[in-house]
Design a protein around this motif. Structure first.
Motif, PDB file in Angstrom:
ATOM      1  N   ASN A   1       3.770 -21.164   2.446  1.00  0.00           N
ATOM      2  CA  ASN A   1       3.628 -20.734   1.962  1.00  0.00           C
ATOM      3  C   ASN A   1       4.517 -18.973   1.735  1.00  0.00           C
ATOM      4  O   ASN A   1       3.833 -18.457   0.812  1.00  0.00           O
ATOM      5  N   THR A   2       5.006 -18.597   2.063  1.00  0.00           N
ATOM      6  CA  THR A   2       5.872 -17.732   1.639  1.00  0.00           C
ATOM      7  C   THR A   2       6.474 -17.247   0.291  1.00  0.00           C
ATOM      8  O   THR A   2       6.987 -18.799  -0.098  1.00  0.00           O
ATOM      9  N   SER A   3       6.274 -16.697  -0.397  1.00  0.00           N
ATOM     10  CA  SER A   3       7.557 -16.250  -1.141  1.00  0.00           C
ATOM     11  C   SER A   3       8.849 -15.430  -1.198  1.00  0.00           C
ATOM     12  O   SER A   3       8.680 -14.483  -0.462  1.00  0.00           O
TER      13      SER A   3
ATOM     14  N   LEU B   1      10.794 -11.512   1.506  1.00  0.00           N
ATOM     15  CA  LEU B   1       9.362 -12.478   1.595  1.00  0.00           C
ATOM     16  C   LEU B   1       8.258 -11.807   1.752  1.00  0.00           C
ATOM     17  O   LEU B   1       8.599 -10.762   2.466  1.00  0.00           O
ATOM     18  N   TYR B   2       7.299 -12.741   0.867  1.00  0.00           N
ATOM     19  CA  TYR B   2       5.813 -11.800   0.845  1.00  0.00           C
ATOM     20  C   TYR B   2       5.347 -13.183   1.809  1.00  0.00           C
ATOM     21  O   TYR B   2       5.075 -14.376   1.311  1.00  0.00           O
ATOM     22  N   PRO B   3       4.934 -12.935   3.080  1.00  0.00           N
ATOM     23  CA  PRO B   3       4.433 -14.289   3.640  1.00  0.00           C
ATOM     24  C   PRO B   3       2.602 -14.126   3.032  1.00  0.00           C
ATOM     25  O   PRO B   3       2.247 -13.065   2.323  1.00  0.00           O
ATOM     26  N   PRO B   4       1.728 -15.278   3.255  1.00  0.00           N
ATOM     27  CA  PRO B   4       1.021 -15.479   2.904  1.00  0.00           C
ATOM     28  C   PRO B   4      -0.177 -13.960   2.982  1.00  0.00           C
ATOM     29  O   PRO B   4      -0.497 -14.284   4.575  1.00  0.00           O
ATOM     30  N   SER B   5      -0.908 -13.834   2.578  1.00  0.00           N
ATOM     31  CA  SER B   5      -2.110 -12.962   2.719  1.00  0.00           C
ATOM     32  C   SER B   5      -2.903 -13.449   3.955  1.00  0.00           C
ATOM     33  O   SER B   5      -3.532 -14.558   3.872  1.00  0.00           O
ATOM     34  N   GLY B   6      -3.401 -12.712   4.890  1.00  0.00           N
ATOM     35  CA  GLY B   6      -3.802 -12.917   5.868  1.00  0.00           C
ATOM     36  C   GLY B   6      -3.580 -13.792   7.177  1.00  0.00           C
ATOM     37  O   GLY B   6      -3.856 -13.997   8.325  1.00  0.00           O
ATOM     38  N   THR B   7      -1.923 -13.355   6.879  1.00  0.00           N
ATOM     39  CA  THR B   7      -1.665 -14.721   8.667  1.00  0.00           C
ATOM     40  C   THR B   7      -1.439 -12.780   8.871  1.00  0.00           C
ATOM     41  O   THR B   7      -0.785 -14.113  10.445  1.00  0.00           O
ATOM     42  N   GLY B   8      -1.108 -12.397   8.457  1.00  0.00           N
ATOM     43  CA  GLY B   8      -0.930 -11.078   9.718  1.00  0.00           C
ATOM     44  C   GLY B   8       0.634 -10.757   9.927  1.00  0.00           C
ATOM     45  O   GLY B   8       1.430 -10.061  10.448  1.00  0.00           O
TER      46      GLY B   8
ATOM     47  N   PRO C   1       5.924  -8.394   5.389  1.00  0.00           N
ATOM     48  CA  PRO C   1       7.162  -8.479   4.210  1.00  0.00           C
ATOM     49  C   PRO C   1       8.629  -7.945   5.000  1.00  0.00           C
ATOM     50  O   PRO C   1       8.537  -7.463   5.290  1.00  0.00           O
ATOM     51  N   LEU C   2       9.653  -9.055   4.015  1.00  0.00           N
ATOM     52  CA  LEU C   2      10.326  -8.676   4.231  1.00  0.00           C
ATOM     53  C   LEU C   2      11.733  -8.565   3.526  1.00  0.00           C
ATOM     54  O   LEU C   2      11.408  -8.987   2.546  1.00  0.00           O
TER      55      LEU C   2
ATOM     56  N   ALA D   1      13.557 -14.715   9.920  1.00  0.00           N
ATOM     57  CA  ALA D   1      12.459 -14.813  11.467  1.00  0.00           C
ATOM     58  C   ALA D   1      11.494 -13.597  10.580  1.00  0.00           C
ATOM     59  O   ALA D   1      11.514 -12.315  10.732  1.00  0.00           O
ATOM     60  N   LEU D   2       9.788 -13.241  10.544  1.00  0.00           N
ATOM     61  CA  LEU D   2       9.041 -12.838  10.041  1.00  0.00           C
ATOM     62  C   LEU D   2       8.461 -12.311  10.675  1.00  0.00           C
ATOM     63  O   LEU D   2       8.513 -13.062  12.603  1.00  0.00           O
ATOM     64  N   LYS D   3       8.193 -10.692  11.697  1.00  0.00           N
ATOM     65  CA  LYS D   3       7.388 -10.601  12.448  1.00  0.00           C
ATOM     66  C   LYS D   3       5.894  -9.845  12.020  1.00  0.00           C
ATOM     67  O   LYS D   3       5.373 -10.105  11.111  1.00  0.00           O
TER      68      LYS D   3
END
Length: 181
Positions: A105-107, A150-157, A160-161, A176-178
């Motif tokens: 669910n990452t945009s 890239l925008y990860p789902p909210s609440g995942t910690g 964005p990249l 790879a998201l941090k």
């Protein structure tokens, strides 16, 4: 007008103007990718654009949203201006930097542009996808330089990249998201 695999593109918007910028006409391509516009002898510019139909699905042979512009084309009697788009497939996996686990669910969105010297056309296209359960994404673009967001789902910690790179052929690009500090 042709897309991925030299397939004809139906429903492409085609607009023409003369050297002074005066509108000459517009039309759409037919199921064979053909179009027909009238123009007096001289220099013309032709713009092409394609997009997803309202409530439709992305076209199978072109990016969801794209445009191409050809300038200073010489018209002398009946003249043909073909356009074969250099469509590339971009896809990959979005995963956690720490453990490599996929992030669903990452945009993933992108916009970019380029110049095709063979077609003598300036080009732009964009893509947008949401990663699947396995972290995968995929879309079609025109060859060129792109900014990927890239925008990860909210609440995942995860943070964005934004990354820029050039795409000239089918490409697998993993991200790879941090975790936020």
């Amino acid at each position: 007008v042709r897309g991925l695999g030299n397939h004809p593109l139906e429903g492409v918007y085609v607009n023409a103007s003369n050297a002074n910028g005066q509108y000459l006409g517009s039309t759409q391509t037919d199921s064979n990718g053909y179009y027909n516009l009238s123009a007096a002898d001289g220099s013309v510019s032709v713009s092409f654009s394609g997009s997803i139909p309202p409530f439709g699905t992305p076209p199978p042979y072109a990016p969801a949203y794209w445009s191409a512009n050809r300038y200073n084309l010489a018209v002398s009697g009946p003249t043909t201006f073909d356009l074969s788009l250099n469509v590339v497939r971009v896809g990959g996996i979005v995963a956690a930097n720490s453990d490599g686990m996929p992030i669903a669910n990452t945009s993933v969105s992108t916009y970019g542009n380029g110049y095709d010297s063979t077609a003598q056309a300036s080009l732009s296209s964009s893509g947008n996808a949401t990663t699947g359960a396995d972290g995968s994404y995929s879309f079609l673009l025109l060859a060129g330089s792109y900014q990927f967001n890239l925008y990860p789902p909210s609440g995942t910690g995860f943070t964005p990249l934004a990354v820029s790179f050039s795409v000239q052929s089918d490409t697998t690009h993993n991200f790879a998201l941090k975790l936020a500090s």
